[in-house]
Design an enzyme around this catalytic site. Structure first.
Site, PDB file in Angstrom:
ATOM      1  N   GLY A  54       0.963  -1.182  -0.096  1.00 23.48           N
ATOM      2  CA  GLY A  54      -0.031   0.176   0.016  1.00 23.48           C
ATOM      3  C   GLY A  54       0.679   1.047  -0.057  1.00 23.48           C
ATOM      4  N   HIS A  55       2.078   1.336  -0.763  1.00 24.59           N
ATOM      5  CA  HIS A  55       2.931   2.494  -0.880  1.00 24.59           C
ATOM      6  C   HIS A  55       3.562   2.298  -2.235  1.00 24.59           C
ATOM      7  CE1 HIS A  55       6.165   0.016   0.513  1.00 24.59           C
ATOM      8  NE2 HIS A  55       5.361  -0.523   1.484  1.00 24.59           N
ATOM      9  N   ALA A  56       4.360   3.374  -2.407  1.00 29.16           N
ATOM     10  CA  ALA A  56       5.328   3.365  -3.624  1.00 29.16           C
ATOM     11  C   ALA A  56       6.582   4.032  -2.953  1.00 29.16           C
ATOM     12  CB  ALA A  56       5.011   4.271  -4.774  1.00 29.16           C
TER      13      ALA A  56
END
Ligand code: TYD
Length: 139
Positions: A54-56
């Protein structure tokens, strides 16, 4: 980072030394994977139904391996999404910077090994999806 696409994230077949008593996979910096490793971590004891990721990342490259069990990784560049199922210790998904990732469907006992190009840096994360989309050239 801005123009990174999911098509530049590949599943690599890792070397396997086969023996009747079992297998070994050894990863050498720059030779077997496309970056130098500065950190290794692993996810384990993931409760059924829980998701990770749930991130980059802005700079970080990673190679993600299901060393035990299985899970799915959905990668997203803002325009295209691709879901990869990892379920063998000799496959690794290479994720370049600028790609959103979600890890789902962990099997019981799954171990997710992550080889990372940099040490941990909270400032390297983009955790807000709208912010991520704004940073991408393809919208
Ligand atoms: P995070 O990277 O968000 O986990 P995941 O992508 O697997 O869901 O990290 C979860 C927490 O752990 C967060 O508070 C930061 C911390 N953490 C470290 O301190 N060092 C590390 O190397 C990693 C990967 C996470």
């Amino acid at each position: 980072m801005l123009d990174a696409t999911v098509f530049n994230c590949n599943v690599l077949t890792l070397p396997k030394i086969h023996n009747r008593a079992g297998n070994i996979t050894a990863l050498n910096n720059s030779m077997d994977i496309p970056f130098d490793i500065n950190r290794v971590y692993y996810l384990y004891d993931v409760p059924g139904g829980e998701d990770r990721g749930g991130h980059a990342h802005k700079e970080l490259q990673q190679l993600i391996v299901a060393v035990s069990g299985s899970f799915d990784i959905t990668i997203d560049d803002g325009c295209n999404k691709k879901t990869v199922s990892l379920n063998r210790p000799y496959y690794g998904l290479h994720i370049i910077p600028g790609i959103w990732r979600d890890l789902t469907n962990f099997s019981s006992g799954a171990i997710c090994l992550v080889l990372a190009s940099h040490r941990y840096d909270a400032n390297d994360y983009i955790r807000n999806y709208n912010e991520f989309i704004k940073m991408k050239t393809c919208k």
